[in-house]
Design an enzyme around this catalytic site. Structure first.
Site, PDB file in Angstrom:
ATOM      1  N   THR A  59      57.977  -4.416  71.641  1.00  0.00           N
ATOM      2  CA  THR A  59      57.273  -3.620  70.638  1.00  0.00           C
ATOM      3  C   THR A  59      57.354  -4.175  69.220  1.00  0.00           C
ATOM      4  OG1 THR A  59      59.204  -2.179  70.312  1.00  0.00           O
ATOM      5  CG2 THR A  59      57.591  -1.493  71.970  1.00  0.00           C
ATOM      6  N   THR A  66      61.414  -4.577  76.189  1.00  0.00           N
ATOM      7  CA  THR A  66      62.296  -3.558  76.757  1.00  0.00           C
ATOM      8  C   THR A  66      61.886  -3.147  78.161  1.00  0.00           C
ATOM      9  OG1 THR A  66      62.790  -2.713  74.544  1.00  0.00           O
ATOM     10  CG2 THR A  66      63.181  -1.215  76.376  1.00  0.00           C
TER      11      THR A  66
END
Length: 410
Positions: A154, A59
């Site tokens: 993540t 991200t």
């Protein structure tokens, strides 16, 4: 995709690296004749440490306008199909480094920063072959940099951290993994703070209190955690990761509060290993589920390692009708191949717990005792992510035992 490191610092006439921003550099006065031309003192700037950023996707590097949209409360939400759109094209290291230092110029106060783009993937697509790519990049650059920061998505960051810690045993330099819940260019992003925290702990040996980090760690949401003890625990909060089986290495607020007594102290020579066997599966024990029906002959289908996630301290149903013990007996028997050179089970079963913390004591219950007799490895409690990765590692390196700690994972 370019994989060349882009130097931001420049060499001086003596071949040393200098920083365009003095930042945290210190000056010393040298009074010898070689440093006192015409009777004047000469100021010599102490060089900053060199840090290599390795970008793998996630991200943090996404375009917020392309990948996210605002809801009615003006909160950013990932667009449908954003993964496909956000990872198309080629990231150029030079442009990315320039953007990174424009958005977070304070990075230059801590180190001379270079950046290398290894690949640009959603972390759900990152697996064992990518872990090996990252490990080899770190190994190749080991002599040239003082510390490393790996930017990663993540979702599978905990798996990658565990893999790097095992493959690069004895590395003895900081490898700090980080990412973000929102892109770097998004309002209210956590990426900026995570990057600054990461470079500060990675270079902590070069400024007071001079703490030498020698392990793979995850720095996220104001916490520094041992990489192979870290788990993703929240999909939306900025504190997305936690270390439930080991104390934090440091907490980062106004000050960096180090817990130096729990840092890994590496002994022995650096011996990297770059092989993994990905034929591993995680299986939770579900009440009422018969593994003979649910999973069948895993060995016959090519699986060579099982992380069996039992109840509590290592318990599972012990009645034959439930199928777990007969199934384990059948699978371990099929996988045990004895030869003159390899007296190791090709099909290994590692027992762990569905509880996030607490000890593992399967011998307290009959089922656990019987499983151990069948060759199920029930060593100290590892996170499920680390257990799966270590099983991949040990299958390729049969001289290593699951129950013997390699990098502080047990």
């Amino acid at each position: 995709m370019s994989t060349n490191a882009v130097p931001h610092s420049t060499p001086d006439g003596n071949g040393n690296r200098t920083s365009p921003s003095p930042g945290l550099a210190t000056s010393v006065h040298l009074r010898g004749p070689l440093h006192r031309p015409h009777g004047r003192l000469r100021t010599v700037t102490k060089p900053l440490p060199r840090v290599l950023f390795l970008h793998t996707g996630g991200t943090l590097g996404m375009d917020p306008e392309e990948a996210f949209e605002e809801d009615d409360g003006h909160n950013l939400r990932v667009k449908a199909g954003a993964t496909e759109a956000s990872y198309k094209g080629t990231l150029r290291p030079g442009e990315m480094l320039s953007s990174l230092l424009t958005m977070v110029p304070e990075l230059e106060k801590f180190a001379n920063v270079d950046l290398q783009v290894l690949f640009n993937k959603d972390s759900s697509r990152v697996g064992p072959s990518d872990w090996i790519t990252i490990a080899k990049a770190l190994d190749n650059n080991h002599p040239h940099y003082d510390a490393f920061v790996v930017v990663h998505g993540t979702d599978t960051l905990a798996y990658t951290a565990a893999a790097l810690s095992l493959m690069l045993c004895g590395f003895k330099k900081p490898i700090v993994m980080t990412g973000s819940q929102l892109p770097l260019r998004a309002p209210r992003t956590d990426a900026r703070q995570n990057l600054l925290d990461s470079i500060q702990v990675a270079t902590s040996a070069f400024s007071p209190p001079h703490v030498a980090l020698q392990e793979v760690a995850v720095c996220f949401g104001g916490k520094l955690m041992r990489g192979n003890r870290t788990q993703k625990v929240n999909s939306a909060a900025y504190q997305a990761f936690d270390s439930l089986t080991y104390p934090y290495l440091a907490t980062l607020g106004i000050d960096v509060d180090w817990n130096t007594r729990v840092l890994l102290r590496v002994e022995g020579a650096y011996k990297p290993r770059f092989e993994l066997d990905p034929r591993v599966i995680r299986i939770p024990v579900v009440p009422g589920s018969d593994p003979r029906i649910a999973y069948g002959d895993l060995y016959g289908r090519g699986v060579r390692g099982v992380v069996l996630e039992a109840f509590g301290v290592g318990n599972l149903p012990d009645q034959a009708s439930y199928g777990w013990l007969p199934w384990l007996k059948d699978q371990t028997a099929k996988g045990l191949q004895l030869t003159a050179h390899r007296l190791f089970p090709v099909n290994q079963v590692c027992l762990t717990s569905q509880c996030s913390s607490g000890p593992l004591h399967p011998a307290l219950y009959r089922a656990g005792q019987l499983a151990a007799r069948m060759g199920v490895d029930a060593g100290p409690h590892m996170t499920p992510e680390c257990a799966a990765v270590k099983l991949m590692f040990c299958l390729k390196h049969p001289d290593l035992a699951l129950g013997v700690p390699l990098a502080g994972e047990l």
